[in-house]
Design a protein around this motif. Structure first.
Motif, PDB file in Angstrom:
ATOM      1  N   ALA A  67       0.800  -1.228   0.000  1.00  0.00           N
ATOM      2  CA  ALA A  67       0.000   0.000   0.000  1.00  0.00           C
ATOM      3  C   ALA A  67       0.831   1.276   0.000  1.00  0.00           C
ATOM      4  N   GLU A  68       2.140   1.146  -0.090  1.00  0.00           N
ATOM      5  CA  GLU A  68       3.021   2.292   0.112  1.00  0.00           C
ATOM      6  C   GLU A  68       2.728   3.453  -0.835  1.00  0.00           C
ATOM      7  N   ASN A  69       2.437   3.173  -2.095  1.00  0.00           N
ATOM      8  CA  ASN A  69       2.298   4.241  -3.084  1.00  0.00           C
ATOM      9  C   ASN A  69       0.858   4.673  -3.334  1.00  0.00           C
ATOM     10  N   ARG A  70      -0.051   3.705  -3.455  1.00  0.00           N
ATOM     11  CA  ARG A  70      -1.408   4.046  -3.888  1.00  0.00           C
ATOM     12  C   ARG A  70      -2.472   3.482  -2.963  1.00  0.00           C
ATOM     13  N   GLY A  71      -2.099   3.054  -1.765  1.00  0.00           N
ATOM     14  CA  GLY A  71      -3.061   2.261  -1.033  1.00  0.00           C
ATOM     15  C   GLY A  71      -3.342   2.611   0.404  1.00  0.00           C
ATOM     16  N   THR A  72      -4.212   1.774   0.959  1.00  0.00           N
ATOM     17  CA  THR A  72      -4.643   1.846   2.343  1.00  0.00           C
ATOM     18  C   THR A  72      -4.377   0.497   2.988  1.00  0.00           C
ATOM     19  N   VAL A  73      -3.882   0.532   4.210  1.00  0.00           N
ATOM     20  CA  VAL A  73      -3.646  -0.699   4.973  1.00  0.00           C
ATOM     21  C   VAL A  73      -4.751  -0.868   5.995  1.00  0.00           C
TER      22      VAL A  73
END
Length: 281
Positions: free
Chosen positions: A242-248
């Protein structure tokens, strides 16, 4: 009409979810053999928006998703499509040894056939464990049609914790009873299924595998779901995905198989993500 309500009575909700969906199965012809597939469609107003395509884990199959696809279709209002990879479940046997680039290959080869069989263009990629890694690779391969990507307990690199969990499973498969349980879902393909998982991940030639290249090519929103008690990988995988475009989203008190451990919670998390991310369907 989308179904938003939930009950604390797990068995009751599962039966309601199944009754709210129609299920169909189809066979998909490929050069290497037939693939078994299934789709769940909400009954009230039909499916709304891009369907969710499920990629199963290293020992998985359509049957091992159990009631999750029906519930997911019900709470999201979207058609959910799953299939058995070649060599797994009801699909034909794999013709040889699993290649080390199997994660990247899978979606590129199968997604167009699923789209032609079930008649869709845009889609949502969703996968469990190595299937989550396949979902990322598929999203990267089809950036113009993948609207969102969801990973569940996925791996993004080869972590010592993952290898230790696989070594434990390798020892457990020395008990014939465990192989017999696997054969309930894969028939006489069960030894190949176990070896494809264990042999691939424990091979020194696979040690440098990562999702980094694919993650750099993903254009759509990503939701990375991980259990804080996952025995096959730390939450570092979800954060990397999720580092660039996401949600954890970390699931408390949950191990490696959220769709069996907390199906209702998992489905709700996914539904909320899609409502926010793809509000128009």
């Amino acid at each position: 009409m989308r179904r938003k309500g939930h009950s604390a009575q797990g068995d009751f909700v599962i039966s309601v979810a199944a009754s709210m969906c129609s299920e169909e199965t189809r066979w998909i012809e490929t050069e290497a053999g037939r693939l078994f597939s299934a789709a769940w469609t909400p009954q009230d107003d039909g499916a709304d928006g891009a369907p969710i395509v499920l990629f199963h884990d290293s020992l998985g199959s359509v049957a091992l998703w159990r009631s999750f696809p029906a519930r997911l279709a019900t709470v999201t209002g979207r058609r959910v499509i799953a299939y058995d990879r070649l060599g797994f479940g009801r699909s034909d046997p794999h013709p040889g040894k699993l290649e080390f680039d199997f994660i990247a290959r899978e979606g590129r080869a199968v997604l167009p056939r699923l789209a032609a069989t079930f008649g869709f263009g845009d889609f949502v990629a969703c996968g469990h464990s190595v299937g989550g890694s396949m979902a990322i690779e598929t999203s990267a391969a089809f950036p113009d049609t993948c609207r969102a990507t969801i990973t569940i307990a996925a791996q993004a690199f080869v972590e010592p914790k993952t290898l230790e969990g696989i070594r434990v499973a390798q020892r457990e498969f020395e008990d014939p009873a465990n192989m017999e349980r696997l054969a309930k879902y894969h028939g006489d393909k069960a030894p190949w299924v176990a070896d494809a998982w264990i042999g691939t991940w424990l091979s020194p030639a696979f040690a440098g595998w990562t999702l980094d290249d694919a993650l750099g090519r993903v254009r759509c929103p990503v939701l990375a779901i991980h259990g804080d008690e996952d025995e096959y990988g730390s939450p570092a995988h979800a954060h990397r995905i999720a580092e660039n475009r996401g949600t954890v989203h970390i699931l408390a008190g949950t191990g490696h198989v959220p769709h069996r451990e907390c199906e209702e919670v998992l489905s709700t998390v996914i539904a909320r993500f899609l409502e926010i991310t793809l509000p128009s369907g």
